[in-house]
Structures are given as C-alpha cells and as structure tokens.
Design a protein around this motif. Sequence first.
Motif, PDB file in Angstrom:
ATOM      1  N   GLU A 123     -49.768  11.413 -21.376  1.00 34.79           N
ATOM      2  CA  GLU A 123     -48.961  11.419 -20.151  1.00 34.79           C
ATOM      3  C   GLU A 123     -48.824  10.019 -19.571  1.00 34.79           C
ATOM      4  O   GLU A 123     -47.743   9.599 -19.169  1.00 34.79           O
ATOM      5  N   VAL A 124     -49.927   9.275 -19.534  1.00 30.97           N
ATOM      6  CA  VAL A 124     -49.885   7.910 -19.008  1.00 30.97           C
ATOM      7  C   VAL A 124     -49.017   7.029 -19.906  1.00 30.97           C
ATOM      8  O   VAL A 124     -48.227   6.220 -19.413  1.00 30.97           O
ATOM      9  N   GLN A 125     -49.137   7.186 -21.216  1.00 28.01           N
ATOM     10  CA  GLN A 125     -48.320   6.405 -22.134  1.00 28.01           C
ATOM     11  C   GLN A 125     -46.837   6.688 -21.907  1.00 28.01           C
ATOM     12  O   GLN A 125     -46.018   5.782 -21.863  1.00 28.01           O
ATOM     13  N   GLY A 126     -46.486   7.958 -21.746  1.00 29.94           N
ATOM     14  CA  GLY A 126     -45.092   8.304 -21.482  1.00 29.94           C
ATOM     15  C   GLY A 126     -44.631   7.821 -20.124  1.00 29.94           C
ATOM     16  O   GLY A 126     -43.491   7.392 -19.959  1.00 29.94           O
ATOM     17  N   ALA A 127     -45.521   7.853 -19.141  1.00 29.47           N
ATOM     18  CA  ALA A 127     -45.160   7.417 -17.795  1.00 29.47           C
ATOM     19  C   ALA A 127     -44.930   5.913 -17.749  1.00 29.47           C
ATOM     20  O   ALA A 127     -44.135   5.435 -16.942  1.00 29.47           O
ATOM     21  N   CYS A 128     -45.603   5.168 -18.606  1.00 35.27           N
ATOM     22  CA  CYS A 128     -45.421   3.715 -18.628  1.00 35.27           C
ATOM     23  C   CYS A 128     -44.026   3.333 -19.095  1.00 35.27           C
ATOM     24  O   CYS A 128     -43.546   2.248 -18.789  1.00 35.27           O
ATOM     25  N   ARG A 129     -43.359   4.217 -19.828  1.00 33.86           N
ATOM     26  CA  ARG A 129     -42.026   3.928 -20.353  1.00 33.86           C
ATOM     27  C   ARG A 129     -40.921   4.205 -19.344  1.00 33.86           C
ATOM     28  O   ARG A 129     -39.792   3.796 -19.546  1.00 33.86           O
ATOM     29  N   VAL A 130     -41.226   4.923 -18.288  1.00 30.96           N
ATOM     30  CA  VAL A 130     -40.209   5.316 -17.316  1.00 30.96           C
ATOM     31  C   VAL A 130     -40.526   4.643 -15.984  1.00 30.96           C
ATOM     32  O   VAL A 130     -41.634   4.794 -15.455  1.00 30.96           O
ATOM     33  N   ALA A 131     -39.553   3.922 -15.457  1.00 32.88           N
ATOM     34  CA  ALA A 131     -39.756   3.184 -14.207  1.00 32.88           C
ATOM     35  C   ALA A 131     -40.129   4.120 -13.068  1.00 32.88           C
ATOM     36  O   ALA A 131     -39.487   5.148 -12.859  1.00 32.88           O
ATOM     37  N   GLY A 132     -41.192   3.810 -12.363  1.00 32.51           N
ATOM     38  CA  GLY A 132     -41.616   4.587 -11.206  1.00 32.51           C
ATOM     39  C   GLY A 132     -42.431   5.823 -11.539  1.00 32.51           C
ATOM     40  O   GLY A 132     -43.040   6.415 -10.661  1.00 32.51           O
ATOM     41  N   ARG A 133     -42.428   6.244 -12.786  1.00 32.99           N
ATOM     42  CA  ARG A 133     -43.139   7.476 -13.148  1.00 32.99           C
ATOM     43  C   ARG A 133     -44.651   7.291 -13.139  1.00 32.99           C
ATOM     44  O   ARG A 133     -45.377   8.188 -12.751  1.00 32.99           O
ATOM     45  N   LEU A 134     -45.134   6.133 -13.553  1.00 33.94           N
ATOM     46  CA  LEU A 134     -46.578   5.896 -13.582  1.00 33.94           C
ATOM     47  C   LEU A 134     -47.163   6.036 -12.179  1.00 33.94           C
ATOM     48  O   LEU A 134     -48.215   6.636 -11.998  1.00 33.94           O
TER      49      LEU A 134
END
Length: 153
Positions: A68-79
Amino acid sequence: QAPQPGMCTFTEGLGRGRGTLPSGVRLGSSRASAAGVGHLRLALLAAGLGVVLRPPSSLFWLPIAMQEVQGACRVAGRLRRVVWATAAMGTAVVAVSCVIDRLFYGRWLFVPWEFAKFNALSGGSAIYGSHAWHWNFSQGLPTVAATLLPLWV
C-alpha cells in the motif's frame, strides 16, 4: 497519476476485483478516491483489531502495508492520506482496546506490550515449549498460510 495497468494498490485492487465501486465511477476520479479511502479505513480497522487481539498477526499485515505504501508513493498526495488514515485508525483501535481492558482488568493495559513482556522479556512462553529461532518462518507461517489458501483460491 494512476498506477500502471495491471499494478494497483491494495485498496484499489479491492475496488476493481470485488465490484465495490459504485457504477460509473472511474478509478482516479474524486469519487473513486473517496471509495478507496473507505476501503483503506476498513482494511486498517481489520489490521488494527487483528494486531491488538493477536500481536503476531502483524507479520501477515506487513506485506500488505508495504504494498500500500509503495503504491501510495506513486500517486501525488496519496501517501499523506494513507499515513493520516493509518494514524487515525491506529489511535482509535488502540484507545478503544485500552479502555476495554481498563474496564475489565481494572488497570490500564496495552495488549501488544503485555504480550511482548510475557513472551519475549520474561520467558513465559517457554511453558508452551520452545522451537528453533527459524520455526516461525520455516513451519509456523506456512502452516497458518495453508489454512488461508482456500480463501485465496
């Protein structure tokens, strides 16, 4: 920016694979983001309850959290949303757990700390037998994972 085709975070995978997004909602839209946050909160609640009730279950939630964190790092603001949702849900679950334990035990307890104190620090787990240092990974984890196999297939 959405993840590449075929790659998705845990919560987005829930939305795609299980048809939980309302019809007409595209991933990446603001309505899909709200649904994704709802799925994230639900997953965090399950993880929090699992870890509070049985601390070693954190080993099962760790790979999901890392994905989840890895995927969130790819999307602006998601992390930032993931971190805030995790902090909020974690605080709520721990607070409720501590209050319930206070009501029933008459003193403040933090279950994961009590578990670690008994099993690791005081050696209390020896009354149940002992295993080699690698037992949890070589035999314990595969045994527990095998019982979950029907749910994955």
